[in-house]
Design an enzyme around this catalytic site. Structure first.
Site, PDB file in Angstrom:
ATOM      1  N   SER A  95      -9.536   2.090   3.143  1.00 60.42           N
ATOM      2  CA  SER A  95      -8.701   2.830   2.218  1.00 60.42           C
ATOM      3  C   SER A  95      -7.703   1.962   1.460  1.00 60.42           C
ATOM      4  CB  SER A  95      -7.936   3.909   2.983  1.00 60.42           C
ATOM      5  OG  SER A  95      -7.069   3.320   3.945  1.00 60.42           O
TER       6      SER A  95
ATOM      7  N   LYS B 154       0.844  -1.193   0.000  1.00 57.48           N
ATOM      8  CA  LYS B 154       0.000   0.000   0.000  1.00 57.48           C
ATOM      9  C   LYS B 154       0.882   1.246   0.000  1.00 57.48           C
ATOM     10  CE  LYS B 154      -3.778   2.206   2.620  1.00 57.48           C
ATOM     11  NZ  LYS B 154      -4.670   2.083   3.786  1.00 57.48           N
TER      12      LYS B 154
ATOM     13  N   SER C 185      -9.743  -0.385   7.380  1.00 57.04           N
ATOM     14  CA  SER C 185      -9.254  -0.233   6.009  1.00 57.04           C
ATOM     15  C   SER C 185      -8.534  -1.439   5.436  1.00 57.04           C
ATOM     16  CB  SER C 185      -8.336   0.995   5.918  1.00 57.04           C
ATOM     17  OG  SER C 185      -9.078   2.171   6.107  1.00 57.04           O
TER      18      SER C 185
END
Length: 494
Positions: free
Chosen positions: A153, A78, A177
């Protein structure tokens, strides 16, 4: 050789260990998958094609290293985690083209374990969102239905795992997330106990809430990745100096005989959520609980009475911490700077105005407000007190049960654009996940089937006591074996 990217991380690791697959072949298969799927799903912000292939070739020449449990396995990170050989933007224009001089500890540990980092995943800007629609660069699509969101997210991480672009990915979880995109994209994701995994090198959103965790296609896959990234780190003052158990052994072991599963009424009869829980989500999760009972588990009703205050408490604390953490992005030391500004104050204001997106600005403003003189006691202090009550609820519940179970989200993945005009409705997507972050406890999402109406993945969320990841993995692995795994995403078939 059959399509390598359809295999689990464990299967690929075993092929690499036997010499039936080279690291270069593993990396090339993922790069080919990226070429085929990325135009459809937009899950990635940067692909380190040449670097990854060069690393793989060098590893093949040196030979397989049995001391490295992830030797030759391609993974994706990420974009909230620093990587020394790739940009780290946090999905924001204010960090466009920022190249960190060091790896985050979790990334470094993956590399030390032999993993090859091939790309950085898209995300909601500074991890602020539940759909990956807040990225400054692109909107990621769900591989199961390209018209729907992948969650957020860490939506890029969930989508790239589901689409077969890699065998595992790292996400971050501030209020759900990891678990939300895992649920929406039909993969497994785990948020460890706060302090289990070092946050050094994670660009902070809410420092007392953020945690790094793995996402992959099977429970054993995430167990192996979690094993690699866990442990005390002197560079992180919040890192727990606690022994790391054998998570892989936990994911391979045992039955559910005698396991007590707590079912909180606030999660299964959620009248407080606007619109309630979709029936297809409830049906799939109830079927999973029935499967657990078939395997010898018993269910126990428990109560988490302060859950109804979790959304308000979480967003006060998270936005307050965000307003403080994001103050460092001022256009002075690194990141975007507005060159047209003529004074220092104008440069600050203009750089942040142009560099941050609407959702980030919204949270900074609210966070600054709740911390301001005259409002701190009314908002932030009260939220901190509620946080303690929420943690106490969990501690009382674990006196009656070993793990707690409930839906990961009230709905399956929703259409792109459906909630962008209503931030509050978007915030409510986190209703089932944020309590664990407030309490600092571990949780994971396990795919338990497809919704009868939407034909989209449904995730069952498992909660554990502090540093109780072993029991979560053991429970999830037993359920996974009984229920089975999801097939290839519908949106990519054909």
């Amino acid at each position: 050789m059959q399509d390598i990217t359809s295999k689990t991380l464990i299967e690929v690791r075993d092929l690499l260990a036997k010499g039936e697959l080279t690291a270069e072949q593993a990396v090339q298969s993922c790069l080919d998958s990226i070429d085929a799927t990325e135009p459809k799903i937009n899950a990635l912000l940067h692909v380190a094609r040449d670097t990854a292939l060069a690393t793989a070739k060098a590893m093949d020449q040196a030979g397989y290293d049995p001391e490295k449990p992830l030797w030759g396995v391609p993974v994706i990170i990420k974009d909230a985690l620093t990587t020394k050989d790739m940009p780290t933007t946090c999905g924001s224009r204010i960090l466009e083209n920022f190249n960190p001089p060091f790896d985050a500890t979790a990334v470094d540990k993956l590399r030390q374990a032999g993993a090859i980092v091939i790309a950085k995943a898209n995300m909601d800007e500074f991890a602020m969102g539940s759909s990956t629609e807040n990225s400054a660069y692109k909107t990621t699509s769900n591989p199961w239905d390209l018209s729907r969101v992948p969650g957020g997210s860490s939506g890029g991480s969930g989508a790239c795992v589901s689409a077969g672009q890699c065998f595992g990915a790292l996400g971050t979880d501030t209020g759900g997330s990891i678990r939300l995109p895992a649920s929406f994209c039909g993969c497994v994701g785990i948020k460890p106990t706060y302090g289990r995994v070092s946050r050094y090198g994670l660009v902070a959103y809410g420092s007392s809430l953020d945690q790094i965790g793995p996402m992959a296609r099977s429970v054993e896959d995430v167990a192996l990745m979690l094993q690699a990234i866990s442990g005390h780190d002197p560079k992180d003052s919040t890192s727990a100096d606690t022994p790391v158990p054998d998570f892989v052994a936990a994911a391979q072991a045992g039955s559910l005989e005698g396991l007590r599963i707590g079912l909180p009424e606030e999660y299964w009869n959620n009248a407080d959520h606007k619109g309630g829980i979709d029936s297809e989500v409830l049906d799939a999760c109830r079927a999973a609980i029935t499967a657990a009972e078939k395997l010898g588990a018993t269910t126990v009703p428990v109560s988490l009475p302060h859950t109804k205050y979790a959304i308000a408490a979480y967003y006060i604390i998270a936005m307050a911490e965000a307003s403080s953490n994001l103050a460092r992005f001022d256009g002075v030391r690194y990141g975007f700077r507005d060159k047209d500004a003529s004074t220092l104050l104008e440069m600050y204001r203009s750089s942040r105005t142009k560099g941050f997106g609407d959702e980030v600005k919204r949270r900074i403003i609210i966070g600054t407000y709740v911390l301001s003189s005259g409002y701190y006691d009314a908002y932030y202090r009260k939220a901190a007190q509620v946080r303690r009550l929420i943690r106490d609820d969990f501690q009382k519940a674990y006196e009656q049960c070993d793990v707690i179970a409930g839906p990961s989200c009230p709905t399956t993945a929703f259409p792109v654009g459906q909630m962008t005009a209503d931030p509050l409705q978007m915030y409510l997507m986190d209703i089932f996940t944020i309590s664990l972050n407030l309490a600092g406890l571990p949780g994971m999402s396990l795919p338990v089937g497809l919704g009868a109406d939407s034909n989209m993945p449904v995730g069952l969320q498992l909660f554990g006591p502090a540093f109780g990841e072993e029991q979560l993995l053991r429970t999830a692995a037993s359920l996974e074996k009984e229920i089975g795994v999801l097939g290839k995403p519908n949106g990519l078939v054909g």
